[in-house]
Scaffold this motif. Structure first.
Motif, PDB file in Angstrom:
ATOM      1  N   ASN A  62      10.774   6.978  -2.690  1.00 36.57           N
ATOM      2  CA  ASN A  62       9.552   6.942  -1.899  1.00 36.57           C
ATOM      3  C   ASN A  62       8.425   6.633  -2.864  1.00 36.57           C
ATOM      4  OD1 ASN A  62       6.980   8.625  -1.209  1.00 36.57           O
ATOM      5  ND2 ASN A  62       7.970   8.258   0.767  1.00 36.57           N
ATOM      6  N   ALA A  63       7.655   5.584  -2.582  1.00 32.95           N
ATOM      7  CA  ALA A  63       6.678   5.102  -3.555  1.00 32.95           C
ATOM      8  C   ALA A  63       5.620   6.153  -3.879  1.00 32.95           C
ATOM      9  CB  ALA A  63       6.015   3.816  -3.043  1.00 32.95           C
ATOM     10  N   LEU A  64       5.134   6.873  -2.876  1.00 34.71           N
ATOM     11  CA  LEU A  64       4.072   7.850  -3.131  1.00 34.71           C
ATOM     12  C   LEU A  64       4.581   9.012  -3.972  1.00 34.71           C
ATOM     13  CD1 LEU A  64       1.168   8.657  -2.725  1.00 34.71           C
ATOM     14  CD2 LEU A  64       1.820   9.744  -0.569  1.00 34.71           C
ATOM     15  N   LEU A  65       5.773   9.517  -3.669  1.00 32.04           N
ATOM     16  CA  LEU A  65       6.348  10.589  -4.465  1.00 32.04           C
ATOM     17  C   LEU A  65       6.658  10.100  -5.880  1.00 32.04           C
ATOM     18  CD1 LEU A  65       7.575  13.377  -4.913  1.00 32.04           C
ATOM     19  CD2 LEU A  65       9.686  12.539  -3.855  1.00 32.04           C
ATOM     20  N   ASP A  66       7.187   8.885  -5.974  1.00 36.39           N
ATOM     21  CA  ASP A  66       7.568   8.355  -7.286  1.00 36.39           C
ATOM     22  C   ASP A  66       6.363   8.197  -8.209  1.00 36.39           C
ATOM     23  OD1 ASP A  66      10.146   8.359  -6.453  1.00 36.39           O
ATOM     24  OD2 ASP A  66      10.411   6.185  -6.381  1.00 36.39           O
ATOM     25  N   VAL A  67       5.228   7.761  -7.685  1.00 33.39           N
ATOM     26  CA  VAL A  67       4.067   7.591  -8.571  1.00 33.39           C
ATOM     27  C   VAL A  67       3.527   8.950  -9.023  1.00 33.39           C
ATOM     28  CG1 VAL A  67       3.347   5.321  -7.765  1.00 33.39           C
ATOM     29  CG2 VAL A  67       2.480   7.355  -6.608  1.00 33.39           C
ATOM     30  N   GLN A  68       3.671   9.961  -8.180  1.00 37.87           N
ATOM     31  CA  GLN A  68       3.234  11.294  -8.582  1.00 37.87           C
ATOM     32  C   GLN A  68       4.108  11.834  -9.713  1.00 37.87           C
ATOM     33  OE1 GLN A  68       3.479  13.166  -4.743  1.00 37.87           O
ATOM     34  NE2 GLN A  68       1.358  12.716  -4.228  1.00 37.87           N
ATOM     35  N   LEU A  69       5.417  11.605  -9.609  1.00 37.14           N
ATOM     36  CA  LEU A  69       6.325  12.019 -10.674  1.00 37.14           C
ATOM     37  C   LEU A  69       6.098  11.183 -11.933  1.00 37.14           C
ATOM     38  CD1 LEU A  69       9.622  12.433  -8.607  1.00 37.14           C
ATOM     39  CD2 LEU A  69       8.199  14.264  -9.541  1.00 37.14           C
ATOM     40  N   LEU A  70       5.919   9.865 -11.737  1.00 34.44           N
ATOM     41  CA  LEU A  70       5.734   8.982 -12.891  1.00 34.44           C
ATOM     42  C   LEU A  70       4.443   9.298 -13.632  1.00 34.44           C
ATOM     43  CD1 LEU A  70       6.844   6.658 -14.540  1.00 34.44           C
ATOM     44  CD2 LEU A  70       5.702   5.066 -12.982  1.00 34.44           C
TER      45      LEU A  70
ATOM     46  N   ARG B 155      -7.280  10.897  -6.343  1.00 34.96           N
ATOM     47  CA  ARG B 155      -7.470   9.667  -5.573  1.00 34.96           C
ATOM     48  C   ARG B 155      -6.173   8.855  -5.603  1.00 34.96           C
ATOM     49  NH1 ARG B 155     -11.060   5.725  -7.172  1.00 34.96           N
ATOM     50  NH2 ARG B 155     -11.219   5.076  -4.984  1.00 34.96           N
ATOM     51  N   PHE B 156      -5.782   8.346  -4.456  1.00 30.09           N
ATOM     52  CA  PHE B 156      -4.556   7.558  -4.396  1.00 30.09           C
ATOM     53  C   PHE B 156      -4.656   6.503  -3.306  1.00 30.09           C
ATOM     54  CE2 PHE B 156      -3.938  10.876  -1.278  1.00 30.09           C
ATOM     55  CZ  PHE B 156      -3.281  10.241  -0.222  1.00 30.09           C
ATOM     56  N   TYR B 157      -3.779   5.511  -3.393  1.00 28.94           N
ATOM     57  CA  TYR B 157      -3.652   4.488  -2.359  1.00 28.94           C
ATOM     58  C   TYR B 157      -2.194   4.495  -1.914  1.00 28.94           C
ATOM     59  CZ  TYR B 157      -3.462   0.034   0.048  1.00 28.94           C
ATOM     60  OH  TYR B 157      -3.271  -0.933   1.004  1.00 28.94           O
ATOM     61  N   HIS B 158      -1.957   4.462  -0.615  1.00 26.60           N
ATOM     62  CA  HIS B 158      -0.588   4.427  -0.100  1.00 26.60           C
ATOM     63  C   HIS B 158      -0.570   3.656   1.207  1.00 26.60           C
ATOM     64  CE1 HIS B 158       2.936   6.282   2.153  1.00 26.60           C
ATOM     65  NE2 HIS B 158       3.463   5.572   1.182  1.00 26.60           N
ATOM     66  N   GLN B 159       0.411   2.759   1.331  1.00 28.70           N
ATOM     67  CA  GLN B 159       0.487   1.963   2.550  1.00 28.70           C
ATOM     68  C   GLN B 159       1.929   1.536   2.815  1.00 28.70           C
ATOM     69  OE1 GLN B 159      -2.195   0.988   4.803  1.00 28.70           O
ATOM     70  NE2 GLN B 159      -0.278   0.737   5.941  1.00 28.70           N
ATOM     71  N   LEU B 160       2.404   1.786   4.034  1.00 28.75           N
ATOM     72  CA  LEU B 160       3.645   1.190   4.512  1.00 28.75           C
ATOM     73  C   LEU B 160       3.306  -0.181   5.066  1.00 28.75           C
ATOM     74  CD1 LEU B 160       5.312   4.222   6.311  1.00 28.75           C
ATOM     75  CD2 LEU B 160       5.891   3.268   4.076  1.00 28.75           C
ATOM     76  N   ILE B 161       4.230  -1.137   4.905  1.00 32.72           N
ATOM     77  CA  ILE B 161       3.936  -2.546   5.209  1.00 32.72           C
ATOM     78  C   ILE B 161       5.058  -3.141   6.049  1.00 32.72           C
ATOM     79  CG2 ILE B 161       3.567  -4.820   4.155  1.00 32.72           C
ATOM     80  CD1 ILE B 161       2.687  -3.200   1.600  1.00 32.72           C
ATOM     81  N   ASP B 162       4.676  -3.947   7.005  1.00 31.65           N
ATOM     82  CA  ASP B 162       5.660  -4.724   7.767  1.00 31.65           C
ATOM     83  C   ASP B 162       6.186  -5.838   6.848  1.00 31.65           C
ATOM     84  OD1 ASP B 162       7.131  -6.333   9.437  1.00 31.65           O
ATOM     85  OD2 ASP B 162       5.470  -6.822  10.793  1.00 31.65           O
TER      86      ASP B 162
ATOM     87  N   GLY C 123      13.598 -14.247  -0.833  1.00 34.63           N
ATOM     88  CA  GLY C 123      13.054 -13.831   0.454  1.00 34.63           C
ATOM     89  C   GLY C 123      12.789 -12.351   0.605  1.00 34.63           C
ATOM     90  N   ASP C 124      13.048 -11.570  -0.419  1.00 32.56           N
ATOM     91  CA  ASP C 124      12.781 -10.138  -0.319  1.00 32.56           C
ATOM     92  C   ASP C 124      11.279  -9.884  -0.348  1.00 32.56           C
ATOM     93  OD1 ASP C 124      15.387  -8.983  -0.113  1.00 32.56           O
ATOM     94  OD2 ASP C 124      15.737  -9.528  -2.209  1.00 32.56           O
ATOM     95  N   ARG C 125      10.859  -8.792   0.341  1.00 33.62           N
ATOM     96  CA  ARG C 125       9.442  -8.517   0.503  1.00 33.62           C
ATOM     97  C   ARG C 125       9.121  -7.053   0.171  1.00 33.62           C
ATOM     98  NH1 ARG C 125       6.944 -12.056   4.077  1.00 33.62           N
ATOM     99  NH2 ARG C 125       5.036 -11.119   3.237  1.00 33.62           N
ATOM    100  N   VAL C 126       7.840  -6.787  -0.056  1.00 30.04           N
ATOM    101  CA  VAL C 126       7.357  -5.418  -0.279  1.00 30.04           C
ATOM    102  C   VAL C 126       7.201  -4.729   1.073  1.00 30.04           C
ATOM    103  CG1 VAL C 126       5.410  -4.029  -1.092  1.00 30.04           C
ATOM    104  CG2 VAL C 126       6.154  -6.012  -2.419  1.00 30.04           C
ATOM    105  N   LEU C 127       7.668  -3.467   1.167  1.00 27.31           N
ATOM    106  CA  LEU C 127       7.496  -2.714   2.413  1.00 27.31           C
ATOM    107  C   LEU C 127       6.742  -1.394   2.211  1.00 27.31           C
ATOM    108  CD1 LEU C 127       9.784  -0.296   2.200  1.00 27.31           C
ATOM    109  CD2 LEU C 127      11.318  -2.124   2.908  1.00 27.31           C
ATOM    110  N   GLU C 128       6.471  -1.030   0.954  1.00 24.14           N
ATOM    111  CA  GLU C 128       5.664   0.149   0.665  1.00 24.14           C
ATOM    112  C   GLU C 128       5.031  -0.017  -0.708  1.00 24.14           C
ATOM    113  OE1 GLU C 128       6.053   5.055   0.557  1.00 24.14           O
ATOM    114  OE2 GLU C 128       7.781   3.829   0.013  1.00 24.14           O
ATOM    115  N   VAL C 129       3.789   0.382  -0.831  1.00 24.51           N
ATOM    116  CA  VAL C 129       3.113   0.370  -2.125  1.00 24.51           C
ATOM    117  C   VAL C 129       2.270   1.634  -2.237  1.00 24.51           C
ATOM    118  CG1 VAL C 129       1.155  -0.983  -1.250  1.00 24.51           C
ATOM    119  CG2 VAL C 129       1.641  -0.952  -3.701  1.00 24.51           C
ATOM    120  N   ALA C 130       2.284   2.212  -3.422  1.00 30.38           N
ATOM    121  CA  ALA C 130       1.493   3.420  -3.668  1.00 30.38           C
ATOM    122  C   ALA C 130       0.954   3.366  -5.087  1.00 30.38           C
ATOM    123  CB  ALA C 130       2.334   4.681  -3.471  1.00 30.38           C
ATOM    124  N   ALA C 131      -0.214   3.958  -5.277  1.00 23.88           N
ATOM    125  CA  ALA C 131      -0.818   4.041  -6.614  1.00 23.88           C
ATOM    126  C   ALA C 131      -1.664   5.303  -6.677  1.00 23.88           C
ATOM    127  CB  ALA C 131      -1.682   2.810  -6.901  1.00 23.88           C
ATOM    128  N   VAL C 132      -1.636   5.970  -7.839  1.00 27.20           N
ATOM    129  CA  VAL C 132      -2.496   7.135  -8.061  1.00 27.20           C
ATOM    130  C   VAL C 132      -3.412   6.837  -9.240  1.00 27.20           C
ATOM    131  CG1 VAL C 132      -0.876   8.809  -7.116  1.00 27.20           C
ATOM    132  CG2 VAL C 132      -0.793   8.270  -9.553  1.00 27.20           C
TER     133      VAL C 132
END
Length: 237
Positions: free
Chosen positions: A152-160, A38-45, A19-28
């Motif tokens: 934090n997904a957006l920061l993590d993808v920048q570091l990754l 260029r990047f994609y970032h979204q917080l999700i309900d 039952g766990d769900r995604v609540l944030e997704v980011a991609a660079v």
């Protein structure tokens, strides 16, 4: 041109099957291993409560996310950004499992696993037996992660993205050259007139200078300079 996307998700827990769900997704976006900006970032309900232990990791509670779009609403834009290119993630099967669940639930095809690039696998091959978390790799490569006080997904993808560049062989030496302005080769210097002929003026030591030099060499053991004296004899010999 080689395009790839570095992706990260934050979730309510560890297993979508429970039952766990995604609540944030980011991609660079990377082109030839370099971020394009260029990047994609979204917080999700997540449509469910966020456990306290998960909130401690990423800092998000359900109250903070109730007004955000649901995954089904953001799926088309996310898939459009990812396109058909490789998707890079750290411990990628975790992120792909959640994306598989969310995409199926929203009625979309899942991302082909052939596109998956796992930087954790790459790091384990490069550094077997060593810690290979994102923080550990940042420290190993000298990448500043001091701002990473929470996941934090957006920061993590920048570091990754920086880590992935290093894992793939480090900064390409021609990048700086390609971006630097070209400098024309200097023109040959032309003389205003023909060189002036000058008569040689050899320096001839005086008898006193020769005697002082000979006395100094006599204090040294087998001085190589003694061969410069007439006949190559040792001074005093």
């Amino acid at each position: 041109m080689s395009r790839a996307l570095v992706l990260d998700t934050e979730t309510t827990g560890f297993d979508p099957a429970t039952g766990d769900r995604v609540l944030e997704v980011a991609a660079v976006e990377l082109v030839n291993l370099v971020p394009t900006g260029r990047f994609y970032h979204q917080l999700i309900d997540p449509e469910r409560e966020v456990p306290e232990e998960a909130a401690k990791v990423h800092g998000f509670t359900w109250d903070m996310l109730r007004d955000k779009p649901k995954f089904a609403e953001i799926a088309p834009a996310l898939l459009a950004f990812l396109g058909d290119d490789p998707v890079v993630a750290h411990n990628a099967p975790f992120d792909f499992a959640f994306l598989d669940f969310e995409l199926k639930k929203a009625g979309h095809p899942v991302i082909d696993r052939a596109r998956m690039v796992d930087t954790l696998v790459l790091a384990k091959k490069r550094f077997p037996g060593l810690p290979n978390s994102l923080d550990a790799l940042c420290r190993r490569y000298g990448i500043d992660n001091s701002m990473r006080t929470a996941h934090n997904a957006l920061l993590d993808v920048q570091l990754l993205a920086q880590v992935y560049l290093e894992l793939m062989g480090g900064k390409q030496p021609d990048l700086a050259l390609a971006s630097a302005p070209r400098v024309a080769a200097p023109a040959a210097i032309e003389l205003d007139a023909a060189p002036v002929a000058r008569a040689p003026r050899p320096v001839v030591p005086s008898e006193a200078e020769i005697a002082a030099h000979t006395a100094f060499l006599g204090k040294l053991k087998d001085p190589v300079w003694a061969t410069l004296l007439g006949g190559g004899e040792k001074p005093g010999g």
